[in-house]
Structure formats: structure tokens, C-alpha cells
Design a protein around this motif. Sequence first.
Motif, PDB file in Angstrom:
ATOM      1  N   MET A   1      -0.505  44.248  -6.453  1.00  0.00           N
ATOM      2  CA  MET A   1      -1.371  44.388  -7.596  1.00  0.00           C
ATOM      3  C   MET A   1      -0.589  44.867  -8.810  1.00  0.00           C
ATOM      4  SD  MET A   1      -5.050  46.009  -7.377  1.00  0.00           S
ATOM      5  CE  MET A   1      -5.729  46.940  -8.678  1.00  0.00           C
ATOM      6  N   ALA A   2       0.262  45.867  -8.608  1.00  0.00           N
ATOM      7  CA  ALA A   2       1.065  46.402  -9.707  1.00  0.00           C
ATOM      8  C   ALA A   2       2.113  45.389 -10.162  1.00  0.00           C
ATOM      9  CB  ALA A   2       1.728  47.703  -9.293  1.00  0.00           C
ATOM     10  N   VAL A   3       2.615  44.592  -9.212  1.00  0.00           N
ATOM     11  CA  VAL A   3       3.615  43.580  -9.569  1.00  0.00           C
ATOM     12  C   VAL A   3       3.007  42.548 -10.510  1.00  0.00           C
ATOM     13  CG1 VAL A   3       5.081  41.746  -8.641  1.00  0.00           C
ATOM     14  CG2 VAL A   3       4.905  43.910  -7.429  1.00  0.00           C
ATOM     15  N   GLY A   4       1.802  42.097 -10.212  1.00  0.00           N
ATOM     16  CA  GLY A   4       1.127  41.120 -11.065  1.00  0.00           C
ATOM     17  C   GLY A   4       0.861  41.665 -12.457  1.00  0.00           C
ATOM     18  N   LEU A   5       0.413  42.916 -12.532  1.00  0.00           N
ATOM     19  CA  LEU A   5       0.159  43.526 -13.834  1.00  0.00           C
ATOM     20  C   LEU A   5       1.454  43.698 -14.627  1.00  0.00           C
ATOM     21  CD1 LEU A   5      -1.819  44.749 -15.829  1.00  0.00           C
ATOM     22  CD2 LEU A   5      -1.552  46.937 -14.649  1.00  0.00           C
ATOM     23  N   THR A   6       2.500  44.134 -13.961  1.00  0.00           N
ATOM     24  CA  THR A   6       3.800  44.290 -14.626  1.00  0.00           C
ATOM     25  C   THR A   6       4.305  42.956 -15.155  1.00  0.00           C
ATOM     26  OG1 THR A   6       4.320  46.140 -13.167  1.00  0.00           O
ATOM     27  CG2 THR A   6       6.156  45.115 -14.314  1.00  0.00           C
ATOM     28  N   LEU A   7       4.233  41.913 -14.342  1.00  0.00           N
ATOM     29  CA  LEU A   7       4.674  40.585 -14.795  1.00  0.00           C
ATOM     30  C   LEU A   7       3.824  40.080 -15.955  1.00  0.00           C
ATOM     31  CD1 LEU A   7       5.562  38.668 -11.524  1.00  0.00           C
ATOM     32  CD2 LEU A   7       7.088  39.183 -13.413  1.00  0.00           C
ATOM     33  N   ALA A   8       2.526  40.316 -15.912  1.00  0.00           N
ATOM     34  CA  ALA A   8       1.646  39.879 -16.996  1.00  0.00           C
ATOM     35  C   ALA A   8       1.985  40.593 -18.302  1.00  0.00           C
ATOM     36  CB  ALA A   8       0.187  40.111 -16.625  1.00  0.00           C
ATOM     37  N   VAL A   9       2.221  41.895 -18.236  1.00  0.00           N
ATOM     38  CA  VAL A   9       2.564  42.656 -19.443  1.00  0.00           C
ATOM     39  C   VAL A   9       3.927  42.230 -19.990  1.00  0.00           C
ATOM     40  CG1 VAL A   9       3.110  44.980 -20.294  1.00  0.00           C
ATOM     41  CG2 VAL A   9       1.102  44.617 -18.873  1.00  0.00           C
ATOM     42  N   VAL A  10       4.909  42.061 -19.118  1.00  0.00           N
ATOM     43  CA  VAL A  10       6.244  41.636 -19.563  1.00  0.00           C
ATOM     44  C   VAL A  10       6.181  40.245 -20.188  1.00  0.00           C
ATOM     45  CG1 VAL A  10       8.536  40.977 -18.726  1.00  0.00           C
ATOM     46  CG2 VAL A  10       7.516  43.117 -17.986  1.00  0.00           C
ATOM     47  N   THR A  11       5.417  39.341 -19.591  1.00  0.00           N
ATOM     48  CA  THR A  11       5.276  38.000 -20.141  1.00  0.00           C
ATOM     49  C   THR A  11       4.613  38.039 -21.507  1.00  0.00           C
ATOM     50  OG1 THR A  11       5.085  37.114 -17.907  1.00  0.00           O
ATOM     51  CG2 THR A  11       4.345  35.706 -19.691  1.00  0.00           C
ATOM     52  N   ALA A  12       3.566  38.853 -21.663  1.00  0.00           N
ATOM     53  CA  ALA A  12       2.893  38.973 -22.958  1.00  0.00           C
ATOM     54  C   ALA A  12       3.837  39.558 -24.008  1.00  0.00           C
ATOM     55  CB  ALA A  12       1.647  39.832 -22.828  1.00  0.00           C
ATOM     56  N   MET A  13       4.629  40.547 -23.631  1.00  0.00           N
ATOM     57  CA  MET A  13       5.590  41.132 -24.577  1.00  0.00           C
ATOM     58  C   MET A  13       6.646  40.108 -24.980  1.00  0.00           C
ATOM     59  SD  MET A  13       5.977  44.945 -22.936  1.00  0.00           S
ATOM     60  CE  MET A  13       7.414  45.334 -23.889  1.00  0.00           C
ATOM     61  N   PHE A  14       7.108  39.330 -24.025  1.00  0.00           N
ATOM     62  CA  PHE A  14       8.106  38.294 -24.285  1.00  0.00           C
ATOM     63  C   PHE A  14       7.555  37.231 -25.240  1.00  0.00           C
ATOM     64  CE2 PHE A  14       9.915  34.182 -22.938  1.00  0.00           C
ATOM     65  CZ  PHE A  14      11.238  34.403 -23.286  1.00  0.00           C
ATOM     66  N   LEU A  15       6.335  36.753 -24.963  1.00  0.00           N
ATOM     67  CA  LEU A  15       5.722  35.762 -25.843  1.00  0.00           C
ATOM     68  C   LEU A  15       5.455  36.323 -27.232  1.00  0.00           C
ATOM     69  CD1 LEU A  15       3.172  33.813 -23.656  1.00  0.00           C
ATOM     70  CD2 LEU A  15       5.099  32.887 -24.909  1.00  0.00           C
ATOM     71  N   GLY A  16       4.970  37.548 -27.299  1.00  0.00           N
ATOM     72  CA  GLY A  16       4.724  38.175 -28.595  1.00  0.00           C
ATOM     73  C   GLY A  16       5.995  38.286 -29.417  1.00  0.00           C
ATOM     74  N   ARG A  17       7.076  38.640 -28.768  1.00  0.00           N
ATOM     75  CA  ARG A  17       8.355  38.739 -29.481  1.00  0.00           C
ATOM     76  C   ARG A  17       8.830  37.368 -29.960  1.00  0.00           C
ATOM     77  NH1 ARG A  17      14.043  40.988 -27.332  1.00  0.00           N
ATOM     78  NH2 ARG A  17      14.982  41.167 -29.368  1.00  0.00           N
ATOM     79  N   ALA A  18       8.670  36.344 -29.121  1.00  0.00           N
ATOM     80  CA  ALA A  18       9.063  34.988 -29.520  1.00  0.00           C
ATOM     81  C   ALA A  18       8.200  34.488 -30.671  1.00  0.00           C
ATOM     82  CB  ALA A  18       8.962  34.037 -28.327  1.00  0.00           C
ATOM     83  N   TRP A  19       6.891  34.713 -30.609  1.00  0.00           N
ATOM     84  CA  TRP A  19       6.000  34.292 -31.682  1.00  0.00           C
ATOM     85  C   TRP A  19       6.313  35.017 -32.979  1.00  0.00           C
ATOM     86  CZ3 TRP A  19       0.621  34.487 -28.841  1.00  0.00           C
ATOM     87  CH2 TRP A  19       0.530  33.397 -27.966  1.00  0.00           C
ATOM     88  N   ASN A  20       6.629  36.300 -32.891  1.00  0.00           N
ATOM     89  CA  ASN A  20       6.967  37.082 -34.070  1.00  0.00           C
ATOM     90  C   ASN A  20       8.249  36.570 -34.714  1.00  0.00           C
ATOM     91  OD1 ASN A  20       6.759  39.122 -35.974  1.00  0.00           O
ATOM     92  ND2 ASN A  20       7.907  40.569 -34.726  1.00  0.00           N
ATOM     93  N   ALA A  21       9.248  36.239 -33.915  1.00  0.00           N
ATOM     94  CA  ALA A  21      10.521  35.754 -34.436  1.00  0.00           C
ATOM     95  C   ALA A  21      10.377  34.392 -35.105  1.00  0.00           C
ATOM     96  CB  ALA A  21      11.556  35.677 -33.316  1.00  0.00           C
ATOM     97  N   CYS A  22       9.419  33.591 -34.644  1.00  0.00           N
ATOM     98  CA  CYS A  22       9.246  32.235 -35.178  1.00  0.00           C
ATOM     99  C   CYS A  22       8.037  32.105 -36.100  1.00  0.00           C
ATOM    100  CB  CYS A  22       9.127  31.241 -34.022  1.00  0.00           C
ATOM    101  SG  CYS A  22      10.632  31.098 -33.051  1.00  0.00           S
ATOM    102  N   ASP A  23       7.424  33.214 -36.486  1.00  0.00           N
ATOM    103  CA  ASP A  23       6.265  33.205 -37.382  1.00  0.00           C
ATOM    104  C   ASP A  23       5.146  32.297 -36.886  1.00  0.00           C
ATOM    105  OD1 ASP A  23       7.393  35.017 -39.163  1.00  0.00           O
ATOM    106  OD2 ASP A  23       8.461  33.422 -40.225  1.00  0.00           O
ATOM    107  N   VAL A  24       4.757  32.465 -35.647  1.00  0.00           N
ATOM    108  CA  VAL A  24       3.694  31.659 -35.053  1.00  0.00           C
ATOM    109  C   VAL A  24       2.386  32.434 -35.108  1.00  0.00           C
ATOM    110  CG1 VAL A  24       2.870  30.633 -32.904  1.00  0.00           C
ATOM    111  CG2 VAL A  24       5.266  30.453 -33.531  1.00  0.00           C
TER     112      VAL A  24
END
Length: 109
Positions: A1-24
Motif C-alpha cells: 500500500m505504501a509502495v503504491g502511494l510512494t510511486l504515485a507521489v514520485v510520479t506526480a512530482m516528476f510530471l509536475g517538474r517536467a510540465w513546469n520546465a516546458c510551460d505546459v
Amino acid sequence: MAVGLTLAVVTAMFLGRAWNACDVGVNNAANSGFLLWMFIPGLWSVLLLAWVAVGALLGDRPRLHAGALVVTLIGLVWCVISIFWEGATPACPSGVPPWWPNFLPAPGF
């Protein structure tokens, strides 16, 4: 359960950083609202269902179970990143954010 939540949060942070860098997107607040309130719970649910399904299919074989879980969860995260990465490509000249390492293939390619 914690693994899924950790992966979901890390993925969201990764996407947010990519979107921020590319002005999406509209702005950072709109992007973070989507990632926080819709993306993380949705991805967590999918990862949790995958965890339960792999566990039910493989039963009491710990090494095979662990390996299959790692491959399944990483594969799901990569697919989700690939789907949402699409919006980041037009604004960045090379199709990837400037901080993306050259030796790794970009999601969706």
C-alpha cells in the motif's frame, strides 16, 4: 500500500517538474491541483489493484512475486508518464525538459 502511494507521489512530482520546465498547462497552481487531487489518487488506485492482482496470481513464491511486482509497477508508472508526457513535448525544443538525462529514452518515445 505504501509502495503504491510512494510511486504515485514520485510520479506526480516528476510530471509536475517536467510540465513546469516546458510551460505546459494553464499555470503551476492548475497543474498542481490536477496532480494532487486527481492524478495521485487515480494512479494510487491503479497501482494498488496491480499489486493485489500480481499477489493473487503468484501466491507463495516470494522471489517471483517480488520481481513481478517491481516489473509491473515500474511498467504501469512508465505507461502513465508516457500518456501525460505528451503535453510537454511542443514547448521544449528537443521534446524533453532540459534537465532530462540524454542516456535515458524520454517517456512516450
